[in-house]
Design an enzyme around this catalytic site. Sequence first.
Site, short mmCIF file in Angstrom:
data_model
loop_
_atom_site.label_atom_id
_atom_site.label_comp_id
_atom_site.label_asym_id
_atom_site.label_seq_id
_atom_site.Cartn_x
_atom_site.Cartn_y
_atom_site.Cartn_z
N LYS A 192 0.85 -1.19 0.00
CA LYS A 192 0.00 0.00 0.00
C LYS A 192 0.89 1.24 0.00
O LYS A 192 1.88 1.29 0.72
CB LYS A 192 -0.91 -0.04 1.24
CG LYS A 192 -2.11 0.86 1.14
CD LYS A 192 -3.16 0.50 2.20
CE LYS A 192 -4.34 1.44 2.12
NZ LYS A 192 -5.46 0.99 2.96
N GLU A 212 -19.28 -5.12 10.70
CA GLU A 212 -20.24 -4.35 11.50
C GLU A 212 -21.29 -5.25 12.14
O GLU A 212 -21.70 -5.01 13.29
CB GLU A 212 -20.92 -3.29 10.63
CG GLU A 212 -20.01 -2.13 10.21
CD GLU A 212 -19.09 -2.43 9.03
OE1 GLU A 212 -19.24 -3.54 8.44
OE2 GLU A 212 -18.25 -1.60 8.68
N ARG A 238 -25.49 -1.90 7.57
CA ARG A 238 -25.20 -3.30 7.29
C ARG A 238 -25.55 -4.20 8.47
O ARG A 238 -25.75 -5.40 8.31
CB ARG A 238 -23.71 -3.42 6.96
CG ARG A 238 -23.34 -4.78 6.51
CD ARG A 238 -22.00 -4.78 5.86
NE ARG A 238 -22.08 -4.37 4.47
CZ ARG A 238 -21.09 -4.52 3.60
NH1 ARG A 238 -19.96 -5.07 3.99
NH2 ARG A 238 -21.21 -4.15 2.36
#
Length: 629
Positions: free
Chosen positions: A282, A368, A396
């Site tokens: 990254k 979540e 969600r």
Amino acid sequence: MRKTPILDRIHYPCDLRKLEEIDLGPLADELRTELIEIVSKTGGHLGAGLGVVELTIALHYIFDTPDDKLIWDVGHQTYPHKILTGRRKLMERLRQGDGLSGFTSRSESEYDTFGAAHSSTSISSSLGISVARNLSLSEGNVIAVIGDGAMSAGMAYEAMNNAGSMNNRLIVILNDNDMSIAPPVGAMSAYLAKLISGGAYTGIRRYVKKIISHLPKRIRQSISKVEEYSRGFFTGGTLFEELGFYYVGPIDGHNFKHLLPILRNVKNSKEGPILLHIVTQKGKGYEPAERSADKFHGVSKFDIPTGNQIKPNTNIKSYTDTFSTELVKVAKEDNKIIAITAAMPSGTGLDKFANLYPERYFDVGIAEQHAVTFAAGLATEGYKPFCSIYSTFLQRAYDQVVHDVAIQKLPVRFAVDRAGLVGADGATHAGSFDITYLASLPNFTVMAPSNELELARMVVTAADYNEGPIAFRYPRGNGIGIEFPNEIKPITIGKGKIVKQGEDIVLLCYGTLIKECLEADIALKKLGFNITIVDARFVKPLDEEMILKLIKNHYILITIEEGSIGGFASHVNNFLIQGNHLDSKLKIKNIFLPDIFLQQDTQENQYIKAGLNSHSIVDCVTSMTKIDR
Ligand SMILES: Cc1ncc(C[n+]2csc(CCOP(=O)(O)OP(=O)(O)O)c2C)c(N)n1
């Protein structure tokens, strides 16, 4: 003579496919430089895009996009993809009003096969697309690209479980950069690390299969078995295989010499689902990103040589900061307090809590649903979980909120961050619905602060409250700079507050738009109005007593909230109608979010578009009283 950049020749992937392989390395360098330049001016997601520059080029080079379907998970890593798919000139308006979305968007380009921004949807949508292809007897490849962070969500496993059993042709590329926004958490992350440390194993099985296909059947069968076992032995990489995927990897995702042949191999392969495990870095190629802790996941505008981000110069604390500061304070006094985040430690401010009370802090990954039920479990044992989740991501976990928390009346505290309009991240990240979806639930207490001091008081209130679930929502951005007293006192449940007493007209506001009411008041005063302003604080329980008093001595009632239809207004209207409290003299109007998905823009412009600012409030009052400004 200066050479024309290769990138100038690439308008669409078909131009890219005309290049020699040897040009791809220099193209990657150009793409990276351009990406850094663009994001330094627009802000946005940088680290993830830098990490997939080679992968993006390789995918469009080998596959026949857009006929071959490429599906990016989350979509925050797609800036290089946007540049290569006809949107290069538009990048300067990335994440701005009438500009490009910061994620994938079907309305933006045929190369954006599936819209995303919330994570871990790519395998499910790809499987749907690949099944549709089979049903309509079409050809072509379907490729999902999913990060190791996104792989921590339940949906990814649900999709793999389904895909593995269907034996459909599908290529899933696991982009493993060993980072989510923060370092990844959980057993899967450890497992992937183990696979990588096991060394390269690039699809040996494919070659073995090719060779043995020419041998007699009996020998073929026994060799097949040996090969099957040795595979697991080489890589330990059988988890994906057990799920029914053909695993290839790990592969260096920055090396075209590795990427291109493997992608060529898996293209049009007759295997069922394939999982191609690539390893990337990254922030690759931009030193400030590589060395920063979050690898420049999301940045504001920045100075390229230093990487220093240009942030607004203010001493006023953000709502997120106020929440986390107060939570840390109450946690010092009460060791039952627990903090839970779903992969957003810095976004929610809970990194502060993690530093001080690591044993009471849980980052559960992008999960979540699990976060909510995990909190519910803790609550059954007398702990006081604060589940801090952005409004948009809590969507969600709605069934968990209903079934695991509300029905059982468990005292889970929901700190609902980024409630309301959020600006550049656009419709997918707007927290538009939480008032509606939480306040419609029995047993819930639902509140919203009008400023940062009220937020601090709500943290204390929630910490004290053990009767059932309680939620408070607060917006993205800074407070109003209000001074804090030494002691932060709790609020009486269900009690609103008169902010300014006037007459005839009352603005009954739920949340931080009270600031706009106060501004409207200045303009309205000039027009001769002396309005009342009320901070409702609670949508549930509603301060019915206060509302009844208000309608006795006001003839216009205007509710204001930064949420969708079905929220605060609906509760007030319902109370008045069901209780037969309406009379012919009372006029009511509701100001709330319009019934559209507002696209990316500045927060200020979004408020204007939504009709949620002081001007709209003034207009509402004057139109109801029929006075022209
Ligand atoms: C459901 C959901 N929760 C949280 C987020 C916030 N979020 C955006 S990107 C990201 C990390 C993704 O990590 P990974 O998939 O590894 O991609 P990387 O950025 O490392 O390339 C998170 C947590 C989200 N987009 N969706």
